[in-house]
Scaffold this motif. Sequence first.
Motif, mmCIF file in Angstrom:
data_model
loop_
_atom_site.group_PDB
_atom_site.id
_atom_site.type_symbol
_atom_site.label_atom_id
_atom_site.label_comp_id
_atom_site.label_asym_id
_atom_site.label_seq_id
_atom_site.Cartn_x
_atom_site.Cartn_y
_atom_site.Cartn_z
ATOM 1 N N LYS A 152 0.787 -1.232 0.000
ATOM 2 C CA LYS A 152 0.000 0.000 0.000
ATOM 3 C C LYS A 152 0.822 1.286 0.000
ATOM 4 O O LYS A 152 0.325 2.335 -0.387
ATOM 5 N N PHE A 153 2.053 1.210 0.446
ATOM 6 C CA PHE A 153 2.971 2.347 0.310
ATOM 7 C C PHE A 153 3.983 2.062 -0.784
ATOM 8 O O PHE A 153 4.146 2.796 -1.739
ATOM 9 N N GLY A 154 4.697 0.961 -0.602
ATOM 10 C CA GLY A 154 5.791 0.607 -1.489
ATOM 11 C C GLY A 154 6.902 -0.022 -0.670
ATOM 12 O O GLY A 154 6.677 -0.469 0.458
ATOM 13 N N PRO A 155 8.098 -0.061 -1.191
ATOM 14 C CA PRO A 155 9.211 -0.720 -0.499
ATOM 15 C C PRO A 155 9.357 -0.226 0.943
ATOM 16 O O PRO A 155 9.419 0.969 1.213
ATOM 17 N N THR A 156 9.412 -1.182 1.874
ATOM 18 C CA THR A 156 9.446 -0.868 3.304
ATOM 19 C C THR A 156 10.540 -1.695 3.972
ATOM 20 O O THR A 156 10.669 -2.889 3.721
ATOM 21 N N LEU A 157 11.322 -1.043 4.811
ATOM 22 C CA LEU A 157 12.410 -1.732 5.498
ATOM 23 C C LEU A 157 12.385 -1.404 6.986
ATOM 24 O O LEU A 157 11.710 -0.468 7.422
ATOM 25 N N VAL A 158 13.131 -2.190 7.758
ATOM 26 C CA VAL A 158 13.292 -1.943 9.186
ATOM 27 C C VAL A 158 14.722 -1.469 9.415
ATOM 28 O O VAL A 158 15.672 -2.242 9.295
ATOM 29 N N GLY A 159 14.860 -0.195 9.747
ATOM 30 C CA GLY A 159 16.181 0.384 9.917
ATOM 31 C C GLY A 159 16.794 0.118 11.269
ATOM 32 O O GLY A 159 18.002 0.293 11.441
ATOM 33 N N GLU A 160 15.980 -0.302 12.250
ATOM 34 C CA GLU A 160 16.494 -0.598 13.587
ATOM 35 C C GLU A 160 15.626 -1.661 14.257
ATOM 36 O O GLU A 160 14.400 -1.614 14.184
#
Length: 562
Positions: A413-421
Motif C-alpha cells: 500500500k505504500f511501497g518498499p518498506t524496510l526496518v532500519g532498527e
Amino acid sequence: MPREMVEASNHEDHHTKPITSSSPSYPNTHSDTLLPPRRSFVARNRKLILIGAVILTLGAVSALIALLVKKPWYKTSSSSSSSSDDHQNPANGEFTNSTFKGLQRFTDQSSVPVSSSIRCNDYTPPLDQPFLYGQQPIRGVNLGGWLLLEPFITPSVFEPFIAQGVIDEYSLTKLLGPEKAREHLDKHYANWVTEDTFKRLRDLGLNHVRIPLGFWALGELAADEPYVPDLSLDYLLQGLKWAAQYGLRVMVELHGAPGSQNGWNHSGKAGKIGWLDGTVEGDINGQRTIEYMKKLLKLLQGPGMEHVTPMFGILNEPAIFMLERNRTDKWYMQAFEEMRNITGAGRGPWGVLHDGFLGLSQWEGFMPNSDRLALDVHQYLIFDYNLIRLTRKDQAKFPCDVWSEDMQSSTAKFGPTLVGEFSSATNDCATYLNGIGVGSRWDGTFVSEEDRATGGEDAEEPACQPAKNGHIEGYCSCQQQNRVGYYTQEYRKFLSDFTQTQMDAFEQGMGWFYWNFKTETNALWSYFDGVEQGWIPKDANNRPGGCTALNRPIHARAVDDK
C-alpha cells in the motif's frame, strides 16, 4: 578496544670521517704566474657541508619512516564488544590510542575504489552490479555510537563528565570546548570503528551497514551549536572505503537535525524539539536540514559512491507524532524533490523516509510513483508498556504474527518498506538507554519527560511481570538483566527465537538493519556479542531458527486495495 600506539623506532646516527682533500692546489691556468696555494672549496667549507649532510640524511630517514609506518586505520585487531575497558583505560579514564593522522578530506571530488572481483558473500552481487532491492533482502547492522554519540552505546565517552551536567553530544562538546572536544572525539572515532569492524561484518554474512551522521559534520554551524564540525565527515569517507574493500553497501543517514527533530539524545541534543515545531526558528531549522542534506548528497556523487552508497536516509526518527503532520509531509516532499534535483531521475541512491512513529498504515498512498522511495520503521517491543509485558513465548512469536503482516501490507500500500532498527532486547534496562538519569520501564524507575519537567513521579508500575515468566530469581532486576552471566540456556534460546523471528518478519519487506553492531555494556544490543553468545546466527544467510521453527510460518497474505 586495544589501541595501538604508532611509534617510529629509534634512529642511530652513523658519523663518517670529515671530508678532506689530499689533492694539491692547482695553479691558475689562465696566468703564467703561479699563485699561492688555495684550499679547495670542500676543504674550506667542510664543517658546513658536514652539517648539511647530516640534516639531509635525517630528513630522508624521517620521510622513509613516515611512508613505512602504518596508519591506525590499517590495524586489524578488534576487541570484545562487551567490555568498556577496551574503549577506555580504566586506570585514568583517558583514551590510550593516537588519533588518525592521515584522514583524507571528504570533498565532492572524493572517490571510492570499487572492484568487480569483490563481493561480501555468495548471496550478494559485487558492488559494481545492482543490488536487487525487493528481490534479495537487506541484511545489515548499524554503526551507531560512532560518528554521532549515544550514551548507552559508549558510556565511557560520557561518564567522566556526567557530574558536570553532560547528557548528550551537545552538552559534551559545550563543556569541553572546541579543542578538547575535537581531541576527545577524534580518539573515539579512530577506535570505535576500524577496518576490522567491516571485515567481521562481511564474515558474518551481512551485506549492508547503516551509518548515522549528525548535521554538524557538514560544518557551517550557528553560534549556539558547539559541536565539532567536519571531522566525522572525514571518518565517514574512510568508512565508505572500508565498506568497498569488503563488498558491503552503505546506507548513509542524516541522524541529527538543527534544533533536534525529536528531542532525544541521539539527535545530538536532548530536550525540546526545535525542528518544524510551528515556530519561525523551527521552520528555519527545517530549511537548514534540507541544505545539509543537499550538501551530504553532493558529496556522495563522487566516483564509485553510487555503488557503495545505494541508500540515503533523509532524516532519522523525526517525532512526527508530536508535530503537525501537514508540515512534516510538505517537508518530506520538498526534501525528496531536492534529492532528485541533485541526483537526476533514475540515478543516485534510494531515498528513505522514516515513519515518524505514526505506524506504517498512516503512510499508505504517500508520494505514489516516486523514483526509488522507501519507508523505514524501527521495531522495538520495549518502549511499549503492553508489548514489554508479554510473556517470552508471546514475544518470540509476535514478529511472525504481527510485524510480518505489517511489512507485507506496507509494501503493497505504500511501497518498499524496510526496518532500519531492531534488537534482541526485550527490556529497556541498558544503561542510559532512555537517557542519562531517566531510569527504566522494566524496574519501575522510568520517569517520563513531562514528569521530569514538573518534578512529579511516573505513575506506571514496573513493566516486569514475574508471574508471567515463572518468578525467576532476579528477573525484575535491571542489574541482572544487563549481565550476560545471568542468562540461562532457556533465556538464550528465547533470545535466539526472538531475534530470528524478527529477521524473518522484516524480510517480508526490503529487509533489516540490526541496532547495533556493538555496545560497551549491554549484549542485547550488540550484534557481535549476540553471535559470540549464540543467540544470533554466525551466518545471516543461513539461519536455523525463525518463524517456521516455532510453528508460526509466514504466509503471503491477501491485501485489500481499499
